[in-house]
Design a protein around this motif. Structure first.
Motif, PDB file in Angstrom:
ATOM      1  N   LEU A  13      -2.839  -1.066   8.993  1.00  0.00           N
ATOM      2  CA  LEU A  13      -2.698  -0.075   7.927  1.00  0.00           C
ATOM      3  C   LEU A  13      -3.961  -0.038   7.061  1.00  0.00           C
ATOM      4  N   THR A  14      -4.544  -1.192   6.807  1.00  0.00           N
ATOM      5  CA  THR A  14      -5.778  -1.226   6.017  1.00  0.00           C
ATOM      6  C   THR A  14      -6.901  -0.465   6.724  1.00  0.00           C
ATOM      7  N   GLY A  17       0.313  -4.205   3.586  1.00  0.00           N
ATOM      8  CA  GLY A  17      -1.080  -3.947   3.933  1.00  0.00           C
ATOM      9  C   GLY A  17      -1.548  -4.795   5.096  1.00  0.00           C
ATOM     10  N   PHE A  67       0.823   5.362   0.715  1.00  0.00           N
ATOM     11  CA  PHE A  67       0.036   6.309   1.513  1.00  0.00           C
ATOM     12  C   PHE A  67       0.933   7.474   1.900  1.00  0.00           C
ATOM     13  N   LEU A  84       0.834  -1.198   0.000  1.00  0.00           N
ATOM     14  CA  LEU A  84       0.000   0.000   0.000  1.00  0.00           C
ATOM     15  C   LEU A  84       0.871   1.251   0.000  1.00  0.00           C
ATOM     16  N   GLY A 125      -0.220  12.250   7.196  1.00  0.00           N
ATOM     17  CA  GLY A 125      -0.785  11.125   7.914  1.00  0.00           C
ATOM     18  C   GLY A 125      -1.204  11.501   9.330  1.00  0.00           C
ATOM     19  N   GLU A 177      -8.793   7.306   7.044  1.00  0.00           N
ATOM     20  CA  GLU A 177      -7.889   8.443   6.882  1.00  0.00           C
ATOM     21  C   GLU A 177      -8.613   9.758   6.577  1.00  0.00           C
ATOM     22  N   TYR A 212      -6.538   1.866   9.024  1.00  0.00           N
ATOM     23  CA  TYR A 212      -6.200   3.293   9.068  1.00  0.00           C
ATOM     24  C   TYR A 212      -6.558   3.990   7.762  1.00  0.00           C
ATOM     25  N   LEU A 213      -6.218   3.388   6.644  1.00  0.00           N
ATOM     26  CA  LEU A 213      -6.472   4.044   5.363  1.00  0.00           C
ATOM     27  C   LEU A 213      -7.974   4.193   5.094  1.00  0.00           C
ATOM     28  N   LYS A 214      -8.777   3.282   5.617  1.00  0.00           N
ATOM     29  CA  LYS A 214     -10.228   3.425   5.481  1.00  0.00           C
ATOM     30  C   LYS A 214     -10.753   4.614   6.276  1.00  0.00           C
TER      31      LYS A 214
END
Length: 383
Positions: free
Chosen positions: A291-292, A287, A275, A273, A332, A298, A294-296
């Motif tokens: 981290l998955t 990923g 980012f 991923l 971030g 973000e 978090y990105l959802k």
């Protein structure tokens, strides 16, 4: 083998393999000392090394005193450099990687030099003032990390006015490397201007324009070079050395927990991923579930940013600029030190596991530094 020529740095004839600096604590004294012991360039990542020293962790884990934490990390760096030098037994070269984006980078540079490091490698920002920081250590080799010839030109011109020349430049391809990447935006990571062939030609032109001659820095390529065939190709195309990160992170001598190595081994390069880090730089990592998730979240987290020092979970202010602490919405929104320290300990559910996009040379096997270097330089695959 006429194609295999030594990488000459700090007056030393070295094998042209450079181990990349990987923090927090992934490349500390065991890994760097092992690589140098094979006559390569071993690199210690300077950020938050106290995690390798229980007495320093005990001294600082309940503290919110920034100066106390900085002092502990400098003491840890001193221990790690000296231990790596002892392991290398006079062979190879020990470098220390210091991120420009880290607030205490001047102190870490000074400590690395005083502890006996042979070279300072600096990225995560243009290291325009590195000559001033190392003025008392003229024999320490200075190595900026850059991604294109334009940046190389800017740094060298600035340094020449200060009477200092880079010993080498690491040219890192942001489309392939792991960790923090040398591009302004995620959309720029795979821009053709970062292609090694173009950057090599551009650097040669910069060196010619500046009339550097024999004083021209060595060129070390980093990112995406993970096989013997690639190493041989790029050395044949004019590179002086090749920097490798992730493949060294999964060796027997790597300073991280075995779970860390397994996460990197099991990750498919196509599933990594990209980012934006808390320092505002693009980054590439595995990923993992954290981290998955978090990105959802973000976009929501970025919409609720606020400038509040209390958001720094450890009150250590490790970065000059931090998206979480400083309320910078486009950066971030997590504590990178906590996440990288968790990865070092092998905590898969909590950690941030940086990884480059290349396939690993030995598949799912964990091999020694010696075997990895033998493969990269000679193509030998252990039975």
């Amino acid at each position: 083998m006429t194609w295999l020529k030594p990488l000459v740095l700090a007056g030393r004839d070295l094998l042209p393999i450079v181990q990349g600096g990987m923090g927090v604590g992934i490349s500390a004294h065991r890994l760097a000392g092992a690589v140098a012991g094979q006559n390569g360039v071993g690199t210690i990542a300077s950020v938050d090394l106290r995690h390798h020293h229980p007495d320093l962790v005990e001294r600082t884990e309940r503290s919110r005193d920034r100066e106390l934490i900085d002092a502990a990390n400098r003491e840890a760096l001193d221990r790690e450099v000296r231990a790596a030098l002892a392991l290398a037994q006079g062979r190879g070269l020990i470098a220390v990687n210091v991120m420009k984006a880290v607030r205490d980078h001047p102190g870490l540079v000074r400590q690395a030099c005083e502890s006996g490091a042979h070279a300072i490698v600096m990225g995560a920002g243009l290291p325009m003032d590195l000559p001033e920081m190392t003025a008392d250590h003229p024999d320490v080799a200075l190595v900026p990390i850059l991604s294109e010839a334009r940046g190389v030109s800017a740094v060298l011109k600035k340094w020449m006015k200060k009477g200092r020349m880079a010993a080498a430049v690491v040219i890192e391809h942001p489309g392939h490397a792991g960790g923090h990447l040398g591009a302004a935006r995620i959309d720029d990571l795979h821009d053709e201007r970062f292609d090694f062939g173009k950057v090599l030609a551009g650097c040669r032109q910069v060196f010619a324009d500046l009339q550097l001659g024999r004083d021209a820095p060595k060129i070390i390529l980093a990112g995406g070079v993970g096989s013997h065939e690639q190493v041989r190709h790029w050395l044949g195309e004019g590179a002086d050395g090749i920097q490798v990160g992730t493949a060294f992170a999964v060796t027997e001598e790597c300073d991280a927990h075995e779970n860390f190595k397994r996460v990197l081994i099991d990750a498919e390069p196509e599933q990594l991923l990209e980012f934006t880090s808390v320092a505002g730089l693009p980054a590439r990592a595995v990923g993992t579930p954290w981290l998955t998730r978090y990105l959802k979240q973000e976009e929501t987290l970025q919409a609720n940013t606020r400038n509040d020092p209390r958001r720094c979970s450890q009150r250590m202010d490790c970065l000059t600029q931090c998206g979480l602490r400083d309320g910078i919405a486009r950066f971030g929104q997590f504590c990178i030190d906590l996440k990288l320290a968790a990865a070092l300990r092998g905590e898969v559910s909590k950690g941030l596991f940086f990884r480059g996009a290349s396939r690993l040379p030995f598949g799912n096997a964990v091999r020694s530094v010696r075997e990895l270097m033998d493969y990269l330089l000679h193509g030998h695959v252990p039975a």
